[in-house]
Structure formats: structure tokens, C-alpha cells
Design a protein around this motif. Structure first.
Motif, PDB file in Angstrom:
ATOM      1  N   LEU A 172       0.744  -1.218   0.031  1.00  0.00           N
ATOM      2  CA  LEU A 172      -0.109  -0.094  -0.081  1.00  0.00           C
ATOM      3  C   LEU A 172       0.981   1.306  -0.157  1.00  0.00           C
ATOM      4  CD1 LEU A 172      -2.790  -0.872   2.472  1.00  0.00           C
ATOM      5  CD2 LEU A 172      -3.057  -0.849   0.013  1.00  0.00           C
ATOM      6  N   VAL A 173       1.934   1.274   0.748  1.00  0.00           N
ATOM      7  CA  VAL A 173       2.897   2.411   0.772  1.00  0.00           C
ATOM      8  C   VAL A 173       3.435   2.651  -0.560  1.00  0.00           C
ATOM      9  CG1 VAL A 173       4.785   3.398   2.146  1.00  0.00           C
ATOM     10  CG2 VAL A 173       3.293   2.296   3.348  1.00  0.00           C
ATOM     11  N   PHE A 174       3.883   1.659  -1.099  1.00  0.00           N
ATOM     12  CA  PHE A 174       4.699   1.771  -2.338  1.00  0.00           C
ATOM     13  C   PHE A 174       3.513   2.197  -3.494  1.00  0.00           C
ATOM     14  CE2 PHE A 174       6.304   0.489  -6.630  1.00  0.00           C
ATOM     15  CZ  PHE A 174       7.618   0.796  -6.428  1.00  0.00           C
ATOM     16  N   LEU A 175       2.610   1.663  -3.345  1.00  0.00           N
ATOM     17  CA  LEU A 175       1.443   1.943  -4.629  1.00  0.00           C
ATOM     18  C   LEU A 175       1.154   3.394  -4.352  1.00  0.00           C
ATOM     19  CD1 LEU A 175      -0.127   0.912  -6.929  1.00  0.00           C
ATOM     20  CD2 LEU A 175      -2.112   0.465  -5.350  1.00  0.00           C
ATOM     21  N   HIS A 176       0.730   4.033  -2.923  1.00  0.00           N
ATOM     22  CA  HIS A 176       0.495   5.041  -2.780  1.00  0.00           C
ATOM     23  C   HIS A 176       1.399   6.289  -3.254  1.00  0.00           C
ATOM     24  CE1 HIS A 176      -1.161   8.597  -0.315  1.00  0.00           C
ATOM     25  NE2 HIS A 176       0.433   9.023   0.009  1.00  0.00           N
ATOM     26  N   ASN A 177       2.477   6.041  -3.248  1.00  0.00           N
ATOM     27  CA  ASN A 177       3.503   6.835  -3.424  1.00  0.00           C
ATOM     28  C   ASN A 177       3.698   6.894  -5.121  1.00  0.00           C
ATOM     29  OD1 ASN A 177       4.959   8.437  -1.286  1.00  0.00           O
ATOM     30  ND2 ASN A 177       5.008   6.088  -0.444  1.00  0.00           N
ATOM     31  N   VAL A 178       3.635   6.014  -5.883  1.00  0.00           N
ATOM     32  CA  VAL A 178       3.833   5.970  -7.283  1.00  0.00           C
ATOM     33  C   VAL A 178       2.591   6.605  -7.672  1.00  0.00           C
ATOM     34  CG1 VAL A 178       3.903   4.655  -9.310  1.00  0.00           C
ATOM     35  CG2 VAL A 178       4.960   3.858  -7.184  1.00  0.00           C
ATOM     36  N   LEU A 179       1.339   6.202  -7.451  1.00  0.00           N
ATOM     37  CA  LEU A 179      -0.047   6.774  -7.828  1.00  0.00           C
ATOM     38  C   LEU A 179      -0.278   8.214  -7.553  1.00  0.00           C
ATOM     39  CD1 LEU A 179      -2.311   3.965  -6.830  1.00  0.00           C
ATOM     40  CD2 LEU A 179      -3.074   5.490  -8.563  1.00  0.00           C
ATOM     41  N   LYS A 180       0.372   8.700  -6.646  1.00  0.00           N
ATOM     42  CA  LYS A 180       0.302  10.086  -6.370  1.00  0.00           C
ATOM     43  C   LYS A 180       0.842  10.936  -7.508  1.00  0.00           C
ATOM     44  CE  LYS A 180       2.498  11.003  -2.658  1.00  0.00           C
ATOM     45  NZ  LYS A 180       2.852  11.391  -1.509  1.00  0.00           N
ATOM     46  N   ASN A 181       1.714  10.360  -8.144  1.00  0.00           N
ATOM     47  CA  ASN A 181       2.575  10.955  -9.117  1.00  0.00           C
ATOM     48  C   ASN A 181       2.180  10.674 -10.599  1.00  0.00           C
ATOM     49  OD1 ASN A 181       4.258  12.846  -7.042  1.00  0.00           O
ATOM     50  ND2 ASN A 181       4.688  10.622  -6.485  1.00  0.00           N
ATOM     51  N   PHE A 182       2.043   9.289 -10.734  1.00  0.00           N
ATOM     52  CA  PHE A 182       2.026   8.866 -11.950  1.00  0.00           C
ATOM     53  C   PHE A 182       0.732   7.922 -12.422  1.00  0.00           C
ATOM     54  CE2 PHE A 182       6.301   8.809 -10.803  1.00  0.00           C
ATOM     55  CZ  PHE A 182       6.920   9.784 -11.773  1.00  0.00           C
ATOM     56  N   ARG A 183       0.628   8.049 -13.784  1.00  0.00           N
ATOM     57  CA  ARG A 183      -0.522   6.842 -14.514  1.00  0.00           C
ATOM     58  C   ARG A 183       0.534   6.087 -15.288  1.00  0.00           C
ATOM     59  NH1 ARG A 183      -5.811   6.845 -15.971  1.00  0.00           N
ATOM     60  NH2 ARG A 183      -6.459   8.631 -14.518  1.00  0.00           N
ATOM     61  N   TRP A 184       0.227   5.056 -15.583  1.00  0.00           N
ATOM     62  CA  TRP A 184       0.985   4.331 -16.542  1.00  0.00           C
ATOM     63  C   TRP A 184       0.320   3.569 -17.628  1.00  0.00           C
ATOM     64  CZ3 TRP A 184       0.617   3.796 -11.358  1.00  0.00           C
ATOM     65  CH2 TRP A 184      -0.100   2.375 -11.008  1.00  0.00           C
ATOM     66  N   ASN A 185       0.857   3.138 -18.649  1.00  0.00           N
ATOM     67  CA  ASN A 185       0.641   2.402 -19.708  1.00  0.00           C
ATOM     68  C   ASN A 185       1.507   1.087 -19.735  1.00  0.00           C
ATOM     69  OD1 ASN A 185      -1.210   4.103 -20.555  1.00  0.00           O
ATOM     70  ND2 ASN A 185      -0.174   5.092 -21.972  1.00  0.00           N
ATOM     71  N   LEU A 186       0.848  -0.064 -20.157  1.00  0.00           N
ATOM     72  CA  LEU A 186       1.874  -1.247 -20.544  1.00  0.00           C
ATOM     73  C   LEU A 186       2.401  -0.911 -21.663  1.00  0.00           C
ATOM     74  CD1 LEU A 186      -0.604  -4.077 -19.333  1.00  0.00           C
ATOM     75  CD2 LEU A 186       1.067  -3.048 -18.373  1.00  0.00           C
ATOM     76  N   VAL A 187       3.715  -1.349 -21.838  1.00  0.00           N
ATOM     77  CA  VAL A 187       4.492  -1.269 -23.280  1.00  0.00           C
ATOM     78  C   VAL A 187       3.973  -2.324 -24.334  1.00  0.00           C
ATOM     79  CG1 VAL A 187       6.726  -1.432 -24.470  1.00  0.00           C
ATOM     80  CG2 VAL A 187       6.589   0.028 -22.137  1.00  0.00           C
ATOM     81  N   ASP A 188       3.855  -3.595 -23.646  1.00  0.00           N
ATOM     82  CA  ASP A 188       3.187  -4.676 -24.420  1.00  0.00           C
ATOM     83  C   ASP A 188       1.970  -5.246 -23.785  1.00  0.00           C
ATOM     84  OD1 ASP A 188       2.667  -6.850 -25.771  1.00  0.00           O
ATOM     85  OD2 ASP A 188       4.579  -7.850 -25.486  1.00  0.00           O
ATOM     86  N   PRO A 189       0.872  -4.698 -24.109  1.00  0.00           N
ATOM     87  CA  PRO A 189      -0.358  -5.210 -23.418  1.00  0.00           C
ATOM     88  C   PRO A 189      -0.546  -6.780 -23.500  1.00  0.00           C
ATOM     89  CG  PRO A 189      -0.926  -3.317 -25.020  1.00  0.00           C
ATOM     90  CD  PRO A 189       0.709  -3.696 -25.137  1.00  0.00           C
ATOM     91  N   ASP A 190       0.001  -7.203 -24.759  1.00  0.00           N
ATOM     92  CA  ASP A 190      -0.203  -9.021 -24.808  1.00  0.00           C
ATOM     93  C   ASP A 190       0.891  -9.690 -23.914  1.00  0.00           C
ATOM     94  OD1 ASP A 190      -2.413  -8.554 -26.216  1.00  0.00           O
ATOM     95  OD2 ASP A 190      -1.274  -7.961 -27.970  1.00  0.00           O
ATOM     96  N   GLU A 191       1.525  -8.855 -23.360  1.00  0.00           N
ATOM     97  CA  GLU A 191       2.971  -9.836 -22.694  1.00  0.00           C
ATOM     98  C   GLU A 191       2.387 -10.970 -21.891  1.00  0.00           C
ATOM     99  OE1 GLU A 191       5.374  -7.169 -20.189  1.00  0.00           O
ATOM    100  OE2 GLU A 191       6.597  -8.589 -19.474  1.00  0.00           O
ATOM    101  N   LYS A 192       3.295 -12.042 -22.039  1.00  0.00           N
ATOM    102  CA  LYS A 192       2.774 -13.240 -21.680  1.00  0.00           C
ATOM    103  C   LYS A 192       3.427 -13.226 -20.206  1.00  0.00           C
ATOM    104  CE  LYS A 192       2.747 -18.127 -22.489  1.00  0.00           C
ATOM    105  NZ  LYS A 192       3.575 -19.301 -23.137  1.00  0.00           N
ATOM    106  N   ILE A 193       2.524 -13.889 -19.366  1.00  0.00           N
ATOM    107  CA  ILE A 193       2.985 -14.144 -17.688  1.00  0.00           C
ATOM    108  C   ILE A 193       3.137 -15.860 -17.825  1.00  0.00           C
ATOM    109  CG2 ILE A 193       2.245 -14.003 -15.590  1.00  0.00           C
ATOM    110  CD1 ILE A 193       1.158 -11.194 -16.136  1.00  0.00           C
ATOM    111  N   ILE A 194       4.369 -16.173 -17.205  1.00  0.00           N
ATOM    112  CA  ILE A 194       4.291 -17.559 -17.003  1.00  0.00           C
ATOM    113  C   ILE A 194       4.299 -17.544 -15.293  1.00  0.00           C
ATOM    114  CG2 ILE A 194       5.356 -18.213 -18.813  1.00  0.00           C
ATOM    115  CD1 ILE A 194       8.050 -18.304 -17.371  1.00  0.00           C
ATOM    116  N   ILE A 195       4.397 -18.897 -14.827  1.00  0.00           N
ATOM    117  CA  ILE A 195       4.260 -19.068 -13.611  1.00  0.00           C
ATOM    118  C   ILE A 195       5.764 -19.726 -13.353  1.00  0.00           C
ATOM    119  CG2 ILE A 195       3.435 -20.036 -11.484  1.00  0.00           C
ATOM    120  CD1 ILE A 195       1.326 -17.948 -12.572  1.00  0.00           C
TER     121      ILE A 195
END
Ligand code: HEM
Length: 271
Positions: free
Chosen positions: A229-252
């Protein structure tokens, strides 16, 4: 499913993991030696960190307490359990917030409300985190869909029968998060990102288990909440963001891992 038998052959992942663990243990042996001397000379205190605490509360030299090998294993476990899990959650959170702008907007509103109640430079407190109710629901939904830990083993302390299967005493059973997280009996339309599932009483007990459950539930779960929550709070206060590759694959592997490391484009709010 074919069971995976750990065979220690050069070139295998299992072998590499063992070599890496040995190298870590060797480094820790030296660190333990140095710290023991520092504790004896009064250059380190028992309260300064986990290592000093474990060394000061009984080790090889004393009758009870952890052996040096157990201390090393505890430190290695914490490095993995305490670090990679939270960073994996944050990575997945950035992905889901980029993909769901309406959630991002709602989280931003909540975070700006918290921020506006603080003086310039004033740090967040526990009561501020308790006000981040919607944000936490978004984190919970992230942990449901992409849990960093996939499950774990439990050893049967007596024979028991479950769902027609008899598990003898001493056998190990593997519990897995996805058995409930993706079960439509507990989560309607389970593949959908929907933080509102966590409103009110939320899911039934023992169905949402990213931190495990029972006696061995993750002891770091409240700390993870603070970090995230603390990390997210500090990023969100300052930025919005976009994914560079919206189709990026996620593996486990063994945690959710975006194959390109989830590159994002940060856009300052002032723009
Ligand atoms: C989002 C972050 C985290 C997730 C999803 C997570 C998940 C888990 C899970 C599923 C377990 C096994 C629980 C069980 O068998 O019932 C576990 C155990 C553990 N976690 Fe975490 N964890 C997180 C963060 C942390 C942090 C920040 C720390 C420490 C600073 C930590 C320390 C531990 C330890 C020491 C254990 C072993 C507990 C035991 O065996 O008694 N975890 N965690």
C-alpha cells in the motif's frame, strides 16, 4: 500428472538451485562468524536485526535454540518469502491497474484523499492504510488472480479421509490456491478482474488463501500489506502508466513472471 522427482544432475534446474543455495549458505557462514564476534565485543546488539536476534537466543554453542544451519535456512527463506512475494504482487497490480482504468481512477481518488489529509512530507501511518479500503480490495483481487505462492505441503499427523481419499499418517498433501481461487462455486466468473468480490463479508473462509491458512499462515501478511500500500500510494500520487506490451505473456516460475519484466510507460499527472 507425472510426479516430478528431484534428480541432482548437472545442467538441471534442481542442480543449479542446489549450487546457488550452497553458495548462499557459504556466504552466510562468514556473516554469522563476523556477527558472532561483533556481538561478543559489543559492536552489535541482539535487537539490531533478525540475524543478531537468532544468534543471541541460543545457537550451536548453547543447549537450546536454532543450529547455525537452521539460522541460515531461516534467513534464506525470508529472503525469498519476504521479498519476491511482495514485488511479484506489485508487478501484477501495475498490470491490472493499467488494464482496468476505471479501477485505477477509483484507487487514485482514494489515494489522493489520503494524501490531501497529510502535511507536505508527513509519513503515512497505520490509520492511513486502514482508509485505503478500495485499494486493498484491488490488491486482494490481484492476489486471487495471480497469487505469488501457488500452494504448499502439509504432513498428515494422523490418518484421515477426505472426499473419498484416505491419506495415511506421515504422508504429505499439497494444497493449491487455484483449487479455490478459480472455482466458480466460490468466485462467480472467476477469470474476471472484479475487486467488488471483496466487499462486505467477502469470500467464504478458506477459499481466498494467497497467504495460506491455519497455524502456518504467512506471518508476513500484514507487513506485506504495508509494503504494497505504501509503495503504490507513492507511485500513484505522481503517475499514471501504460503497458508497453499489452499482450505480454505471464508464466508461473514459480511466481507469476511477465516474460519481458512488464515494461511500463510512466506519465506524470502534471502532463
Ligand atoms: C504478498 C506477499 C506474500 C504472500 C502472497 C505470501 C504468501 C505466503 C504463503 C502462501 C505461505 C505459506 C503459508 C501456509 O503454508 O499456510 C507463506 C509463508 C511464509 N511467509 Fe509469506 N507471503 C508474503 C509476504 C511475506 C513477507 C513480507 C514475509 C516476511 C517479511 C513473509 C514471510 C513468510 C514466512 C517466514 C513464511 C513461513 C511460515 C511458516 O512456515 O510457519 N511472507 N507466505
Amino acid at each position: 500428472m507425472v510426479p516430478k522427482v528431484p534428480i541432482d544432475l548437472p545442467g538441471t534446474r534442481y542442480h543449479k538451485a542446489r549450487v546457488a543455495a550452497d553458495a548462499l549458505r557459504q556466504q552466510l557462514t562468514q556473516i554469522i562468524e563476523e556477527r558472532r564476534i561483533a556481538l561478543r565485543n559489543g559492536r552489535a546488539s541482539a535487537e539490531q536485526d533478525l540475524l543478531s536476534f537468532l544468534l543471541s537466543n541460543g545457537s550451536d554453542e548453547e543447549e537450546r535454540g536454532l543450529t547455525d544451519d537452521e539460522i541460515k535456512d531461516n534467513i534464506i527463506l525470508l529472503l525469498y518469502a519476504g521479498h519476491d512475494t511482495s514485488s511479484s504482487t506489485l508487478t501484477s497490480l501495475f498490470k491490472f491497474l493499467a488494464e482496468n482504468p476505471h479501477c485505477y481512477d477509483q484507487v487514485l481518488r482514494e489515494q489522493l484523499k489520503v494524501a490531501s489529509s497529510k502535511e507536505e512530507g508527513e509519513l503515512l501511518e497505520w490509520k492511513d492504510l486502514q482508509r485505503m479500503k478500495y485499494t486493498w480490495r484491488v490488491v486482494q483481487e490481484t492476489l486471487r488472480l495471480l497469487p505469488p505462492a501457488q500452494g504448499g505441503f502439509r504432513k498428515a499427523i494422523k490418518d484421515f479421509t477426505y472426499s473419498g481419499f484416505t491419506i495415511p499418517k506421515g504422508w504429505k498433501a499439497y494444497w493449491t490456491v487455484n483449487a479455490t481461487h478459480f472455482n466458480s462455486k466460490y468466485f462467480i466468473n472467476p477469470k474476471k478482474f472484479d475487486p467488488s468480490r471483496f466487499e462486505g463479508a467477502g469470500p467464504a473462509p478458506y477459499t481466498f488463501v494467497p497467504f495460506g491458512g491455519g497455524l502456518r499462515i504467512c506471518p508476513g501478511n500484514e507487513f506485506a500489506r504495508v509494503e504494497i500500500l505504501v509503495f503504490l500510494h507513492n507511485v500513484l500520487k505522481n503517475f499514471r502508466w501504460n503497458l508497453v506490451d499489452p499482450d505480454e505473456k505471464i508464466i508461473i516460475d514459480p511466481m507469476p513472471l511477465p516474460l519481458k519484466g512488464l515494461p511500463i510507460k510512466l506519465i506524470p499527472h502534471s502532463k
